[in-house]
Design an enzyme around this catalytic site. Structure first.
Site, short mmCIF file in Angstrom:
data_model
loop_
_atom_site.label_atom_id
_atom_site.label_comp_id
_atom_site.label_asym_id
_atom_site.label_seq_id
_atom_site.Cartn_x
_atom_site.Cartn_y
_atom_site.Cartn_z
N GLY A 18 19.15 -12.77 -45.95
CA GLY A 18 18.27 -11.64 -45.72
C GLY A 18 17.08 -11.55 -46.66
O GLY A 18 16.57 -10.45 -46.91
N ILE A 96 22.36 -18.24 -30.56
CA ILE A 96 21.58 -18.50 -29.35
C ILE A 96 21.79 -17.33 -28.41
O ILE A 96 22.92 -16.90 -28.19
CB ILE A 96 22.01 -19.84 -28.72
CG1 ILE A 96 21.61 -20.99 -29.64
CG2 ILE A 96 21.41 -20.01 -27.33
CD1 ILE A 96 22.14 -22.34 -29.25
N ASN A 111 10.68 -14.07 -33.78
CA ASN A 111 11.58 -14.84 -34.65
C ASN A 111 10.74 -15.57 -35.68
O ASN A 111 9.63 -16.01 -35.39
CB ASN A 111 12.35 -15.86 -33.79
CG ASN A 111 13.26 -16.74 -34.61
OD1 ASN A 111 14.03 -16.25 -35.45
ND2 ASN A 111 13.21 -18.05 -34.38
N HIS A 113 10.67 -18.98 -37.82
CA HIS A 113 11.30 -20.31 -37.77
C HIS A 113 10.67 -21.19 -38.85
O HIS A 113 9.44 -21.25 -38.96
CB HIS A 113 11.09 -20.92 -36.38
CG HIS A 113 11.72 -22.28 -36.27
ND1 HIS A 113 13.08 -22.46 -36.07
CD2 HIS A 113 11.18 -23.52 -36.36
CE1 HIS A 113 13.33 -23.75 -36.04
NE2 HIS A 113 12.21 -24.42 -36.21
N SER A 140 6.70 -20.62 -38.80
CA SER A 140 6.02 -20.00 -37.65
C SER A 140 6.72 -18.70 -37.30
O SER A 140 7.94 -18.59 -37.43
CB SER A 140 6.12 -20.92 -36.43
OG SER A 140 5.64 -22.21 -36.70
N ASP A 149 13.37 -21.56 -29.78
CA ASP A 149 12.26 -21.87 -30.70
C ASP A 149 11.02 -22.35 -29.94
O ASP A 149 10.19 -23.07 -30.49
CB ASP A 149 12.66 -22.94 -31.74
CG ASP A 149 13.82 -22.48 -32.62
OD1 ASP A 149 13.91 -21.27 -32.89
OD2 ASP A 149 14.62 -23.34 -33.02
#
Ligand code: GRF
Length: 214
Positions: A18, A96, A111, A113, A140, A149
């Site tokens: 986190g 997922i 998200n 990544h 990203s 992704d």
């Protein structure tokens, strides 16, 4: 750019440490959004303590208690929707998600990544970047779509790969940049500057020719 009186409401999903969540919490007041809840699929996720410390509501939806992805995703959606967030942020959330779940939050779920997408989708991105011998790596933030992704990339941050880099050293440098990138993107949401239309990122009512750089 003006910010609404009611700040953007954000729910963050985590699975682990986190540190990105912490960066989001720390920047929230000055960047015009509120982290209303943190939801983890792992009861032991250290990020839960960070949220509690900041006085933020926490929920655990333990994936091991569900027999399949559909029932887990339904429980997760119920937990999220209890807070009616404007934006759902996956910050180190390692599950997922089903197509139905992703579609429910289309255009309002992002998200972070750890690679310069579309390079190195999936896991072990830092090791794979080193093995590929790239001179530049990074992270990203993208809209979440049904392609893992693979959703449209909103913004990226770049780091030069150094000769002394190993997996851990490179990962640490990228992570530091993620902590700047992610709150910046959420601020743009708070300012209503971002949208996803026809599978493309729009920024200030214009389709983005390439990801923003942070
Ligand atoms: C980050 O590198 C993020 O990009 C990836 O998982 C890591 C999470 O780190 N998806 P933390 O839990 O935010 O510290």
């Amino acid at each position: 750019m003006t910010v609404d009186a009611a700040p953007l409401s954000v729910v963050v999903l985590i699975s682990g440490t986190g540190s990105n969540l912490q960066a989001l919490i720390d920047a929230s007041a000055r960047r015009g959004y509120v982290v209303h809840a943190v939801i983890s699929n792992r009861p032991q996720a250290a990020g839960l303590a960070r949220a509690a410390e900041a006085g933020i509501a926490t929920r655990v939806v333990d994936h091991t208690a569900f027999s399949d992805r559909d029932t887990f995703d339904a429980a997760l959606a119920e937990a999220i929707d209890a807070y009616a967030p404007d934006l759902v942020v996956l910050a180190g959330f390692m599950r997922i998600l089903t197509a139905g779940f992703v579609t429910r939050y289309a255009g309002r779920m992002i998200n972070v990544h750890p690679s310069l997408l579309p390079q190195f989708q999936g896991l072990n991105t830092h090791r794979r970047a080193l093995e590929a011998g790239v001179s530049e790596h990074g992270a990203s933030v993208h809209y979440v779509t049904t392609e893992l992704d693979g959703g449209p990339v909103i913004a990226q941050t770049r780091v030069a790969v150094e000769p002394a880099d190993d997996d851990a050293r490179l990962a640490a440098r990228v992570l530091e940049r993620e902590h700047i990138l992610l709150p910046q993107v959420v601020e743009w949401f708070a300012e209503h500057r971002l949208a996803m239309r026809e599978g493309q990122v729009w920024f200030d009512n214009t389709p983005l020719p390439q990801p923003l750089q942070c």
